[in-house]
Every structure is written in C-alpha cells, then in structure tokens.
Design an enzyme around this catalytic site. Structure first.
Site: not given
Ligand code: ADP
Ligand code: MG
Length: 409
Positions: A36, A214, A357, A387
């Site tokens: 960043r 989520k 992230g 987000g």
């Molecule tokens: P980003 O930050 O890229 O937007 P998210 O915040 O939606 O992504 O999700 C990232 C997290 O999701 C990671 O920390 C990862 O460990 C978790 N994750 C992915 N698949 C699973 C799973 N099957 N069970 C539990 N956690 C998961």
């Molecule tokens: Mg995240």
C-alpha cells in the site's frame, strides 16, 4: 466521472498545497513490506515534481472505541488519553523519507489544533507533511463537516488516492470535497479504469473466482455479473455455505449461517438447484478436510478450475480457495495463482483483476514475489481494495468516488 489528476494542468498549481488522502492502514511493524505504501508514491512524486506541497492524510486501524464517536463536539469532550497511540502514523516518517528521498514534517494531533496551517506550511522548509491518524480526530468516521472544514484549511486542493477506503462515508473522503477542488489521484484512476474494463469491456469466456471467508460480501458480485460471466468458481467459506444450503454435511466448517436464515437465503436457494440448471456456478467436486472442517479444495477441483482458467479471457478473483495460512491447506490457492499467472504471461488478450487483503497476500506468497505496483505486467491488475473493490464490482457507487465529481476545479 471523477476529475483525474492526470488531466489537469499541474503547472497552474505549482506553489500550492495539496491535501492527499491515501491508505496507510497497515499494522504497526508491517510498514516496510507494505504494498500500500509503494502504490501511492507515484502521485506524491508527481505533485512534488510540479512544486506542489503535499499534506498526506490517512487513517490507521481503530484507535478509538466506536461509541466515543457519538459524543458531541469536535474536540472539547474528546478524551485523547483513550486513543490508542500505537496507531500513530509517525512510524511512517523514516520509511517515506527514505522512499521519497526528501525530508518530511509530521504534524502531531495536539499541534494540529494550535497551528495556523497556511502560515505553518509556508514557513517550514519541508515540502512534504504527514498528518496524524485521522481517526484520532472526532468526526472522521461520522463524516462530520466540522472536521472536514478543519482539514480543508491545510490545503488549496484535495486529491483522493485511497480507493480501498472510498466505500466509506468519512470526513476525509466525502465531506472534505465540499470545501476544496477535488480530484482522483493516479492510483485511484488506475483502479477505476481497470475495474471498469472488466465490468464494461470484458471478453469471454469470463470467469469469476470467489473464495475467502464471508459469502455475504460476495453475493453482490455474483448478482451483478450473473448474466455477464460464464463461470463462477467457488471455494473457501462461500463453497461451504452453498454446500450447507444444499443440505450437505459440512461438519464444523466455516459457513455464513446468517445467509441461510436471512432473506438473502432466497438468493442462495435460487442457486440451490441441480448443477445442470446452473452450469455457471461451479462448486468443488472434492475437498480437503482438517479438524472436521473443509479447509481447501481438492485435487480434482484444482484440475477442473485450472482448465477453466486456462481458456478464460477475463478473470476476477477475490478470496483464497482455502485456509492457506495453515500448513497443508495452501495448495488450492497456490495452484489457482499459478494458473492465473500463466494465463497473464501467455494470453495477450487476457485481462485479470485480483483483489482483497488475504487474496493479495496469498497471491504474493504463492508467486514468491511482492508486487510493488498494481499493474503486474499489462494484463494483471492487483486492486488495493477488498471491500471497496467488491462494492465497486457489485455496481454500487462509492461515496469517496462520486464526491469527486461536480466540484469546481
Ligand atoms: P480477502 O481479504 O482477500 O478479501 P477474505 O477476507 O474474504 O479475503 O477471506 C480470507 C480468509 O478466508 C483467509 O484468512 C482464509 O484463511 C480464509 N478461508 C478461506 N477458505 C477457508 C475455509 N475453507 N475455511 C476457513 N477459512 C477459510
Ligand atoms: Mg480479508
């Protein structure tokens, strides 16, 4: 359409002071490797080169309890002792000084109230200033016009280069544009142009890959692209939630329970039909399990997903395929990264957008390199937004961007 910094005659602004909102929301101690920081340097350099003084604005973390924000008055009953000073932006001073090769003047919270901004800036020998964490001030998160007005005194014009927080209606992003001529910075412009490209000028086959934690964050993207994209490759928590919605056993897996109960379950149940009816929405055919939880996609799924990635021309990816931080469950995410990188290297027509992230971190880990810029090669764009990117890609208007239009420059 916002006004872009790249379109204005900067020579006319030489000698003036720019209030530049960036995103330095990085954990203390992790400043050095932060992607960043690097991505906002071009805007700062361009301004300095044109003899424009720069006052950098950013927030960092949550230094104040949310409830405190609701007290009245901007400063009087604001208990500064309750602020978590570990989240000061002061720790960026040596880093920014080194990266930009010029000295920088930090403006502490207490001083900011006592100084006469215009006089102070004109008397200092530095040309670059860094304001304290904006969330040390009351009114940032409540988009308070009084804070916006106070901040506006520090510059002659305003630039938003903080795409990743522009989905928030905050004083330094929205209200401030009422008081100063306002523009979108170079990073903001790259974000908008690259995201618009996949939204409006996508090429098919068009594949959207969604994993992570989520599903509720991602439903908007599925809805927006449902009639545009050819494939939705699902992994992570969203896959588990779809399994649960279909009545499949998921053990203790991460699912979005509220999605199964809320009105949004309607959307889920509309997807919750035989796979043959919805060939676009592709769920894992096998998974890896640990501690009674589904933690990664399986080998056959990796193979199937990679085949689809290989033939795609447009790709959007948000959310790791599994819990990649845990040993033994990074393979799905790693293989997806490799397939995407191969596509970016080989197919001249490919356009790829990655964001989030953890997705970016996983992508960097799998690739063994830390990208220092948003455009990694001509066909791969790494959004700084998590987000914000998801909201933008859901077709929503982001307050920090819409507020940049229609202000007299
Ligand atoms: P980003 O930050 O890229 O937007 P998210 O915040 O939606 O992504 O999700 C990232 C997290 O999701 C990671 O920390 C990862 O460990 C978790 N994750 C992915 N698949 C699973 C799973 N099957 N069970 C539990 N956690 C998961
Ligand atoms: Mg995240």
């Amino acid at each position: 359409m916002p006004r872009y910094l790249s379109n204005i005659n900067l020579r006319k602004l030489s000698g003036k002071t720019c209030l530049l909102r960036v995103d330095l929301n990085i954990e203390p101690g992790e400043e050095k490797n932060a992607y960043r920081v690097d991505v906002v340097l071009p805007t700062i350099k361009l301004l300095l080169k044109n003899k424009i003084k720069v006052v950098i604005l950013s927030h960092r973390g949550r230094p104040v309890l949310k409830s405190t924000q609701l007290l009245k008055g901007l400063k009087s009953d604001w208990d500064f002792n309750k602020i978590n000073r570990r989240l000061s932006l002061k720790s960026f001073v040596p880093l920014l000084t080194r990266k930009l090769g010029i000295s920088l003047c930090f403006i502490p919270y207490e001083h900011s109230w006592l100084l006469d901004p215009k006089k102070f800036i004109s008397q200092r020998k530095e040309r670059l200033f860094l304001f304290e964490n904006l969330r040390f001030y009351r009114g940032e998160e409540t988009n308070d016009w009084r804070l916006a007005k106070f901040l506006a005194n520090w510059g002659d014009f305003y630039i938003n280069d903080a795409f990743a927080v522009s989905h928030r209606n905050n004083a330094s992003l929205t209200a401030i544009t009422k008081y100063l001529p306002s523009y979108a910075g170079l990073l903001m412009e790259k974000e908008i142009r690259n995201l618009d490209k996949v939204m409006k000028n996508y090429k098919r086959p068009f594949t959207i890959i969604l994993g992570g934690a989520k599903i509720s964050d991602k439903i908007g993207v599925i809805k927006y692209f449902w009639n545009k994209a050819d494939y939705f490759l699902i992994g992570g928590g969203p896959a588990n939630t779809f399994f649960a919605a279909q009545g499949l056993p998921v053990g203790d897996s991460l699912i979005n329970r509220s999605m199964l109960e809320s009105p949004t379950s309607k959307i889920l149940s509309s997807f919750n039909v035989r796979k043959s009816d919805f060939p676009k929405l592709i769920l894992p055919v096998d998974v890896k399990i640990g501690d009674n939880k589904i933690l990664d996609i399986g080998e056959r799924t990796i193979e199937e997903y990679n085949k689809i990635i290989k033939k795609s021309k447009t790709i959007i990816w948000n959310g790791p395929m599994g819990m990649f931080e845990k040993k033994g469950f990074a393979k799905g995410t790693k293989k997806i990264t490799q397939a995407i990188c191969q596509l970016a290297d080989k197919n001249k027509k490919a356009q790829i957008v990655i964001g989030g992230g953890e997705t970016t971190a996983a992508f960097q880990a799998a690739r063994g390199v830390i990208p220092r810029q948003v455009c990694v090669g001509p066909r791969l764009f790494i959004s700084t937004g998590g987000g914000a990117m998801l909201e933008y890609l859901s077709g929503k208007k982001l307050p920090g961007i819409t507020s940049l239009a229609g202000v007299r420059g």
